[in-house]
Design a protein around this motif. Structure first.
Motif, PDB file in Angstrom:
ATOM      1  N   CYS A   1       0.842  -1.186   0.000  1.00 41.92           N
ATOM      2  CA  CYS A   1       0.000   0.000   0.000  1.00 41.92           C
ATOM      3  C   CYS A   1       0.877   1.236   0.000  1.00 41.92           C
ATOM      4  N   THR A   2       0.262   2.410  -0.190  1.00 40.17           N
ATOM      5  CA  THR A   2       0.982   3.664  -0.128  1.00 40.17           C
ATOM      6  C   THR A   2       1.220   4.055   1.327  1.00 40.17           C
ATOM      7  N   LEU A   3       1.949   5.123   1.531  1.00 41.82           N
ATOM      8  CA  LEU A   3       2.235   5.573   2.895  1.00 41.82           C
ATOM      9  C   LEU A   3       0.978   6.044   3.614  1.00 41.82           C
ATOM     10  N   ASP A   4      -0.057   6.439   2.854  1.00 44.32           N
ATOM     11  CA  ASP A   4      -1.318   6.837   3.487  1.00 44.32           C
ATOM     12  C   ASP A   4      -2.341   5.707   3.499  1.00 44.32           C
ATOM     13  N   GLY A   5      -1.914   4.481   3.157  1.00 47.64           N
ATOM     14  CA  GLY A   5      -2.776   3.319   3.318  1.00 47.64           C
ATOM     15  C   GLY A   5      -3.644   2.968   2.135  1.00 47.64           C
ATOM     16  N   LYS A   6      -3.370   3.495   0.952  1.00 44.73           N
ATOM     17  CA  LYS A   6      -4.191   3.195  -0.217  1.00 44.73           C
ATOM     18  C   LYS A   6      -3.703   1.910  -0.883  1.00 44.73           C
ATOM     19  N   LEU A   7      -4.633   0.993  -1.161  1.00 45.19           N
ATOM     20  CA  LEU A   7      -4.296  -0.312  -1.723  1.00 45.19           C
ATOM     21  C   LEU A   7      -4.401  -0.309  -3.244  1.00 45.19           C
ATOM     22  N   PRO A   8      -3.694  -1.235  -3.911  1.00 39.37           N
ATOM     23  CA  PRO A   8      -3.899  -1.418  -5.353  1.00 39.37           C
ATOM     24  C   PRO A   8      -5.319  -1.907  -5.643  1.00 39.37           C
ATOM     25  N   VAL A   9      -5.771  -1.651  -6.856  1.00 39.02           N
ATOM     26  CA  VAL A   9      -7.124  -2.038  -7.284  1.00 39.02           C
ATOM     27  C   VAL A   9      -7.021  -3.158  -8.306  1.00 39.02           C
ATOM     28  N   ILE A  10      -7.758  -4.237  -8.078  1.00 41.63           N
ATOM     29  CA  ILE A  10      -7.794  -5.358  -9.021  1.00 41.63           C
ATOM     30  C   ILE A  10      -8.772  -5.028 -10.129  1.00 41.63           C
ATOM     31  N   LEU A  11      -8.261  -4.917 -11.361  1.00 37.21           N
ATOM     32  CA  LEU A  11      -9.096  -4.544 -12.497  1.00 37.21           C
ATOM     33  C   LEU A  11      -9.762  -5.735 -13.163  1.00 37.21           C
ATOM     34  N   TRP A  12      -9.058  -6.839 -13.243  1.00 38.77           N
ATOM     35  CA  TRP A  12      -9.520  -7.931 -14.102  1.00 38.77           C
ATOM     36  C   TRP A  12      -8.887  -9.232 -13.652  1.00 38.77           C
ATOM     37  N   THR A  13      -9.663 -10.297 -13.656  1.00 35.12           N
ATOM     38  CA  THR A  13      -9.152 -11.639 -13.361  1.00 35.12           C
ATOM     39  C   THR A  13      -9.724 -12.617 -14.382  1.00 35.12           C
ATOM     40  N   LYS A  14      -8.936 -13.634 -14.683  1.00 32.27           N
ATOM     41  CA  LYS A  14      -9.395 -14.662 -15.616  1.00 32.27           C
ATOM     42  C   LYS A  14      -8.674 -15.971 -15.329  1.00 32.27           C
ATOM     43  N   PRO A  15      -9.422 -17.066 -15.183  1.00 28.79           N
ATOM     44  CA  PRO A  15      -8.762 -18.366 -14.973  1.00 28.79           C
ATOM     45  C   PRO A  15      -8.204 -18.914 -16.271  1.00 28.79           C
ATOM     46  N   ARG A  16      -7.013 -19.455 -16.193  1.00 27.87           N
ATOM     47  CA  ARG A  16      -6.378 -20.114 -17.337  1.00 27.87           C
ATOM     48  C   ARG A  16      -5.689 -21.372 -16.831  1.00 27.87           C
ATOM     49  N   GLY A  17      -6.382 -22.489 -16.958  1.00 28.84           N
ATOM     50  CA  GLY A  17      -5.815 -23.742 -16.486  1.00 28.84           C
ATOM     51  C   GLY A  17      -5.667 -23.740 -14.978  1.00 28.84           C
ATOM     52  N   ASP A  18      -4.436 -23.987 -14.523  1.00 28.42           N
ATOM     53  CA  ASP A  18      -4.164 -24.027 -13.091  1.00 28.42           C
ATOM     54  C   ASP A  18      -3.763 -22.672 -12.533  1.00 28.42           C
ATOM     55  N   GLU A  19      -3.911 -21.608 -13.303  1.00 25.05           N
ATOM     56  CA  GLU A  19      -3.503 -20.294 -12.840  1.00 25.05           C
ATOM     57  C   GLU A  19      -4.636 -19.288 -13.020  1.00 25.05           C
TER      58      GLU A  19
ATOM     59  N   GLU B   1      -7.845  -1.657 -21.659  1.00 25.51           N
ATOM     60  CA  GLU B   1      -6.821  -0.663 -21.898  1.00 25.51           C
ATOM     61  C   GLU B   1      -7.104   0.600 -21.113  1.00 25.51           C
ATOM     62  N   GLY B   2      -8.373   0.972 -20.960  1.00 28.44           N
ATOM     63  CA  GLY B   2      -8.726   2.148 -20.189  1.00 28.44           C
ATOM     64  C   GLY B   2      -8.884   1.808 -18.724  1.00 28.44           C
ATOM     65  N   ILE B   3      -8.434   2.679 -17.858  1.00 25.29           N
ATOM     66  CA  ILE B   3      -8.530   2.454 -16.423  1.00 25.29           C
ATOM     67  C   ILE B   3      -9.816   3.083 -15.915  1.00 25.29           C
ATOM     68  N   PRO B   4     -10.707   2.336 -15.255  1.00 22.36           N
ATOM     69  CA  PRO B   4     -11.960   2.916 -14.780  1.00 22.36           C
ATOM     70  C   PRO B   4     -11.728   4.007 -13.751  1.00 22.36           C
ATOM     71  N   ARG B   5     -12.696   4.920 -13.670  1.00 22.29           N
ATOM     72  CA  ARG B   5     -12.544   6.038 -12.735  1.00 22.29           C
ATOM     73  C   ARG B   5     -12.454   5.567 -11.296  1.00 22.29           C
ATOM     74  N   ALA B   6     -13.158   4.481 -10.972  1.00 21.98           N
ATOM     75  CA  ALA B   6     -13.139   3.998  -9.598  1.00 21.98           C
ATOM     76  C   ALA B   6     -11.737   3.624  -9.158  1.00 21.98           C
ATOM     77  N   ALA B   7     -10.907   3.182 -10.099  1.00 22.14           N
ATOM     78  CA  ALA B   7      -9.539   2.780  -9.750  1.00 22.14           C
ATOM     79  C   ALA B   7      -8.643   3.980  -9.521  1.00 22.14           C
ATOM     80  N   ARG B   8      -9.010   5.160 -10.073  1.00 22.51           N
ATOM     81  CA  ARG B   8      -8.154   6.322  -9.954  1.00 22.51           C
ATOM     82  C   ARG B   8      -8.379   7.087  -8.667  1.00 22.51           C
ATOM     83  N   ARG B   9      -9.465   6.791  -7.959  1.00 22.77           N
ATOM     84  CA  ARG B   9      -9.800   7.567  -6.767  1.00 22.77           C
ATOM     85  C   ARG B   9      -9.025   7.060  -5.570  1.00 22.77           C
TER      86      ARG B   9
END
Length: 214
Positions: free
Chosen positions: A102-120, A206-214
């Protein structure tokens, strides 16, 4: 400790004692979109089914669908992989908070997308200012433990430094019969890539949603 190491040590200490910030309402809704969708759609679908077909035929239809899902291997695999992707998302967010990704003020990364591919499970993460590839790479063992995974591989984005790809491996270790060395087979998309390599972001994201930028 040298002078150039002191600011890094202070920043690391501040990161360890900071309080992780809660996501804003828009980001929280995005995190729980699958659960919210199920809670809204499933009761409405059941109500519509029993209202249209009656209680007896509605129960017959539900029984037939349950048997169809049970005996159709592809449907079971599809449902299992999607459920596993949702669980990995929530476990990763918990891992980010506990491992202090996280950042020094406690902000976490945002998960944009997930997809299963085999065992991963492929995960695309948007990093706020103050978090990057290096921070996630340092904590990948803790993230793997949080996801109940065998390993987590971290890859750079080919254009944006604030976008990082994770490959959460849920496969069991395969040991060589000769030297008993455990190894993992990477997902097809990451075949031939090493940790830190640049991986292209899928076209729809390719575009980052606004929710991820806040």
């Amino acid at each position: 400790m040298s002078r150039w190491q002191e600011p890094q040590a202070i920043a690391e200490l501040a990161r360890e004692i900071t309080v992780v910030r809660r996501p804003n309402p828009v980001t929280a809704l995005y995190h729980w979109r699958y659960e919210i969708g199920v809670l809204l759609v499933l009761p409405y679908a059941l109500f519509s089914l029993f209202q249209a077909a009656g209680p007896i035929w509605g129960a017959v239809v539900l029984f037939g669908v349950a048997n169809w899902l049970f005996y159709w291997k592809s449907a079971r695999r599809f449902l299992r992989d999607r459920l596993r992707s949702v669980v990995v998302q929530h476990r990763l967010r918990t891992g980010f908070a506990r491992a202090r990704v996280c950042t020094l003020d406690g902000k976490l990364p945002v998960i944009l997308w997930t997809k299963p591919r085999g065992d991963e499970i492929e995960v695309t993460v948007f990093c706020p200012a103050g978090v990057g590839y290096e921070r996630i790479e340092q904590r990948r063992a803790l993230l793997a433990a949080a996801c109940f995974a065998t390993d987590v591989h971290v890859y750079r984005h080919h254009k944006r430094a604030n976008v990082v790809h994770l490959s959460v491996c849920t496969a069991r270790l395969r040991k060589d019969a000769d030297d008993d060395v455990a190894e993992l087979t990477p997902a097809p998309r990451y075949a031939g890539q090493t940790d830190g390599a640049a991986i292209a972001l899928p076209a729809p994201f390719e575009g980052i949603p606004r929710a991820a930028r806040r």
